[in-house]
Design a protein around this motif. Structure first.
Motif, PDB file in Angstrom:
ATOM      1  N   HIS A  11      48.368  45.714  39.981  1.00 31.26           N
ATOM      2  CA  HIS A  11      47.996  44.306  40.169  1.00 31.26           C
ATOM      3  C   HIS A  11      49.248  43.436  40.196  1.00 31.26           C
ATOM      4  CE1 HIS A  11      43.587  44.606  38.490  1.00 31.26           C
ATOM      5  NE2 HIS A  11      43.686  45.073  39.718  1.00 31.26           N
ATOM      6  N   ARG A  12      50.154  43.665  39.259  1.00 32.97           N
ATOM      7  CA  ARG A  12      51.382  42.847  39.169  1.00 32.97           C
ATOM      8  C   ARG A  12      52.245  43.004  40.417  1.00 32.97           C
ATOM      9  NH1 ARG A  12      48.194  41.574  36.487  1.00 32.97           N
ATOM     10  NH2 ARG A  12      48.031  41.453  34.248  1.00 32.97           N
ATOM     11  N   ASP A  15      50.676  41.010  43.142  1.00 37.84           N
ATOM     12  CA  ASP A  15      50.866  39.582  42.875  1.00 37.84           C
ATOM     13  C   ASP A  15      52.261  39.122  43.291  1.00 37.84           C
ATOM     14  OD1 ASP A  15      48.320  39.478  41.787  1.00 37.84           O
ATOM     15  OD2 ASP A  15      48.998  39.449  39.702  1.00 37.84           O
ATOM     16  N   MET A 107      43.619  33.517  45.751  1.00 38.86           N
ATOM     17  CA  MET A 107      44.250  33.624  44.428  1.00 38.86           C
ATOM     18  C   MET A 107      43.228  33.435  43.304  1.00 38.86           C
ATOM     19  SD  MET A 107      47.142  34.809  44.457  1.00 38.86           S
ATOM     20  CE  MET A 107      47.241  34.778  42.689  1.00 38.86           C
ATOM     21  N   ILE A 108      42.346  32.486  43.459  1.00 43.08           N
ATOM     22  CA  ILE A 108      41.312  32.263  42.436  1.00 43.08           C
ATOM     23  C   ILE A 108      40.428  33.501  42.320  1.00 43.08           C
ATOM     24  CG2 ILE A 108      39.232  30.932  41.891  1.00 43.08           C
ATOM     25  CD1 ILE A 108      40.740  28.486  43.185  1.00 43.08           C
ATOM     26  N   GLN A 111      42.474  36.422  40.767  1.00 47.88           N
ATOM     27  CA  GLN A 111      42.730  36.232  39.337  1.00 47.88           C
ATOM     28  C   GLN A 111      41.488  36.568  38.519  1.00 47.88           C
ATOM     29  OE1 GLN A 111      44.202  32.201  39.211  1.00 47.88           O
ATOM     30  NE2 GLN A 111      46.337  32.840  39.417  1.00 47.88           N
ATOM     31  N   GLN A 112      40.341  36.087  38.961  1.00 49.81           N
ATOM     32  CA  GLN A 112      39.096  36.373  38.249  1.00 49.81           C
ATOM     33  C   GLN A 112      38.750  37.856  38.343  1.00 49.81           C
ATOM     34  OE1 GLN A 112      36.377  33.643  40.147  1.00 49.81           O
ATOM     35  NE2 GLN A 112      37.025  31.920  38.861  1.00 49.81           N
ATOM     36  N   ASN A 114      40.817  40.452  38.925  1.00 50.72           N
ATOM     37  CA  ASN A 114      41.760  41.267  38.149  1.00 50.72           C
ATOM     38  C   ASN A 114      41.502  41.149  36.657  1.00 50.72           C
ATOM     39  OD1 ASN A 114      42.874  41.991  40.587  1.00 50.72           O
ATOM     40  ND2 ASN A 114      44.770  40.844  40.308  1.00 50.72           N
ATOM     41  N   MET A 115      41.153  39.956  36.208  1.00 53.68           N
ATOM     42  CA  MET A 115      40.869  39.754  34.788  1.00 53.68           C
ATOM     43  C   MET A 115      39.650  40.587  34.370  1.00 53.68           C
ATOM     44  SD  MET A 115      40.714  36.181  32.646  1.00 53.68           S
ATOM     45  CE  MET A 115      39.376  35.542  33.610  1.00 53.68           C
TER      46      MET A 115
END
Length: 143
Positions: A11-12, A15, A107-108, A111-112, A114-115
């Protein structure tokens, strides 16, 4: 290696490539933006393939369920795929405004997404697949 650590690292990496694409697009360098975007897209789609072809089926086989978290993740992967196509189109047309509009949505969503994976699904995979974690990670590394 735990499944969650391996997947979180991916993931990183994705990103970082996306951030570089955004930076280049922001400065109007669409050639550079495309180069970084292409890296981001390829890495992201490979990551999805690892999940959908190795991790999720293994998890589903052990838990006996293809409903729930893996089903939601597959649905979100498809949403991301659609946004990637829209971003590629915006870059091809050098449409900065559209690029950033789609990029914000992506991105939103990511982010959700991946979290949820990092805090829920990967932790569940670490627990449920503990005895075969090394084998699963090795399969994903060579996929």
């Amino acid at each position: 290696m735990e499944i969650s650590n391996y997947m979180r690292d991916e993931h990183r990496m994705c990103d970082e490539a996306f951030a570089k694409a955004e930076q280049a697009a922001s400065s109007g360098d669409f050639t550079e933006a495309f180069r970084h975007f292409e890296e981001f897209m390829v890495d992201t789609l490979k990551h999805f393939d690892k999940e959908e072809e190795i991790l999720f089926p293994t998890f589903e086989e052990v838990t006996g369920s293809s409903e729930g978290p893996t089903q939601v993740m597959r649905y979100e992967h498809n949403q991301v795929r659609g946004l990637l196509e829209q971003l590629k189109d915006a870059i091809d047309k050098e449409d900065r405004e559209r690029f950033f509009s789609v990029a914000d949505t992506l991105m939103i969503l990511l982010q959700q997404h991946n979290m949820k994976e990092e805090q829920m699904l990967y932790a569940m995979c670490d627990r449920v697949l503990a005895s075969q974690a090394h084998e699963v990670v090795e399969k994903m590394k060579t996929h």
